[in-house]
Design a protein around this motif. Structure first.
Motif, short mmCIF file in Angstrom:
data_model
loop_
_atom_site.label_atom_id
_atom_site.label_comp_id
_atom_site.label_asym_id
_atom_site.label_seq_id
_atom_site.Cartn_x
_atom_site.Cartn_y
_atom_site.Cartn_z
N TRP A 187 -46.10 -31.33 33.54
CA TRP A 187 -45.98 -31.78 34.93
C TRP A 187 -44.99 -32.93 35.07
O TRP A 187 -44.13 -32.92 35.97
CB TRP A 187 -47.36 -32.19 35.45
N ALA A 188 -45.05 -33.89 34.17
CA ALA A 188 -44.13 -35.03 34.23
C ALA A 188 -42.69 -34.58 34.05
O ALA A 188 -41.78 -35.05 34.75
CB ALA A 188 -44.51 -36.06 33.17
N GLU A 189 -42.47 -33.67 33.12
CA GLU A 189 -41.10 -33.19 32.88
C GLU A 189 -40.60 -32.33 34.04
O GLU A 189 -39.42 -32.37 34.38
CB GLU A 189 -41.05 -32.42 31.56
N ALA A 190 -41.50 -31.56 34.64
CA ALA A 190 -41.10 -30.75 35.80
C ALA A 190 -40.70 -31.67 36.96
O ALA A 190 -39.68 -31.43 37.62
CB ALA A 190 -42.25 -29.85 36.22
N LEU A 199 -37.66 -13.34 33.02
CA LEU A 199 -37.58 -14.38 34.03
C LEU A 199 -36.32 -14.24 34.89
O LEU A 199 -35.21 -14.11 34.38
CB LEU A 199 -37.58 -15.76 33.36
N PHE A 200 -36.53 -14.27 36.21
CA PHE A 200 -35.45 -14.32 37.20
C PHE A 200 -35.62 -15.66 37.92
O PHE A 200 -36.68 -15.91 38.50
CB PHE A 200 -35.55 -13.17 38.19
N SER A 201 -34.62 -16.53 37.88
CA SER A 201 -34.86 -17.89 38.36
C SER A 201 -33.63 -18.56 38.95
O SER A 201 -32.49 -18.27 38.54
CB SER A 201 -35.39 -18.74 37.19
N THR A 202 -33.88 -19.46 39.90
CA THR A 202 -32.82 -20.35 40.39
C THR A 202 -33.19 -21.81 40.10
O THR A 202 -32.62 -22.72 40.69
CB THR A 202 -32.60 -20.16 41.92
N VAL A 247 -35.12 -24.83 32.71
CA VAL A 247 -35.53 -23.55 32.14
C VAL A 247 -35.42 -23.60 30.62
O VAL A 247 -36.33 -23.15 29.91
CB VAL A 247 -34.69 -22.40 32.71
N LYS A 248 -34.32 -24.16 30.12
CA LYS A 248 -34.13 -24.27 28.68
C LYS A 248 -35.20 -25.17 28.05
O LYS A 248 -35.73 -24.89 26.97
CB LYS A 248 -32.74 -24.81 28.36
N ARG A 249 -35.51 -26.27 28.72
CA ARG A 249 -36.53 -27.20 28.22
C ARG A 249 -37.90 -26.53 28.20
O ARG A 249 -38.65 -26.64 27.22
CB ARG A 249 -36.58 -28.44 29.12
N TYR A 250 -38.23 -25.81 29.26
CA TYR A 250 -39.50 -25.11 29.37
C TYR A 250 -39.66 -24.11 28.23
O TYR A 250 -40.72 -24.02 27.59
CB TYR A 250 -39.55 -24.38 30.71
N ASN A 308 -41.95 -24.14 24.66
CA ASN A 308 -42.92 -23.06 24.78
C ASN A 308 -44.03 -23.42 25.77
O ASN A 308 -45.23 -23.27 25.49
CB ASN A 308 -43.54 -22.70 23.43
N TYR A 309 -43.62 -23.90 26.93
CA TYR A 309 -44.60 -24.25 27.96
C TYR A 309 -45.29 -23.01 28.53
O TYR A 309 -46.30 -23.13 29.23
CB TYR A 309 -43.93 -25.05 29.08
#
Length: 240
Positions: free
Chosen positions: A107-110, A59-62, A68-71, A75-76
């Motif tokens: 979705w709610a957490e995002a 994963l490359f992410s901003t 990201v840690k929560r996801y 294990n989303y």
């Protein structure tokens, strides 16, 4: 964006990606590109085609680091419908509540993390790795009237990103070693056709011992337990 403007953008963007000399530069360039599209953050996920049941992911992410840690902790990856839809390269996915209806609290957490709207599209590398580019905004309904434009542009950006990672020999693009001899490839192809070692030895005019020797070596290199898996993995990464 008009057709003429698109081809100008495409040409200029390709030059920018070709000019990259380090993997760390890719993140900055992608961020610049997605901001130009009116979005705030991105995630570029590289998913290997094998092992089939537990493919490796990079994963490359901003995105916000907390999200990201929560996801990952939840294990989303296992329930994210975007990852399923994007297995078909070039198919755009517009984020909405209906899409994530069966993904638990994803979705709610995002949304709570500031990812109120988004869009994803993917491309495929020569080794069959999938690169999924997702862009997000803290504002709702950012993709409603841009679907076609975003699908085309994100697919191209994902394709260019995979090319950069391949060209710079990044570890995220190392699926399996492709350093196989011509003889090994021949044995792989006949194995995939369901031929036994004895049959392959007759077809290739070599000893059955030699066929078994090559198959055992390839099992070690693929880290699999039998010759059926060798053939399946080879096909999955485009080796045969």
């Amino acid at each position: 964006m008009t057709t003429d403007n698109y081809f100008v953008w495409r040409g200029e963007t390709e030059k920018q990606f070709q000019a990259l000399t380090e993997v760390m530069q890719l993140k900055s360039l992608l961020q610049h590109q997605i901001e130009a599209l009116g979005f705030d953050a991105f995630a570029f996920l590289v998913q290997h085609p094998v092992p089939f049941t537990r493919p490796r992911i990079f994963l490359f992410s901003t995105y916000p680091s907390g999200w990201v840690k929560r996801y990952e902790s939840q294990n989303y990856y296992a329930v994210d419908p975007v990852l399923v839809r994007c297995q078909q390269p070039g198919r755009g996915v517009d984020w909405n509540a209906e899409l994530f209806a069966e993904a638990g609290n994803l979705w709610a957490e995002a949304n709570a993390a500031g990812l109120m709207s988004g869009f994803s599209c993917s491309a495929m590398a020569s080794n069959r790795a999938i690169g999924i580019l997702s862009i997000s905004s803290p504002h709702p309904s950012q993709t409603r009237h841009k679907r076609i434009q975003l699908e085309v542009q994100l697919h191209f950006l994902a394709e260019l990103s995979l090319r950069v990672l391949e060209r710079l020999n990044d570890g995220s693009m190392v699926v399996l070693s492709k350093d196989f001899s011509q003889r090994e490839l021949e044995i792989l192809k006949w194995t995939a056709e369901g031929k036994t070692s004895a049959e392959i030895s007759l077809i290739l005019a070599i000893s059955e011992h030699t066929v078994n020797f090559h198959q055992k070596n390839m099992q070690k290199r693929f880290n699999v337990s039998n010759k059926t898996q060798i053939a399946c993995y080879a096909a999955a990464i485009g080796l045969i």
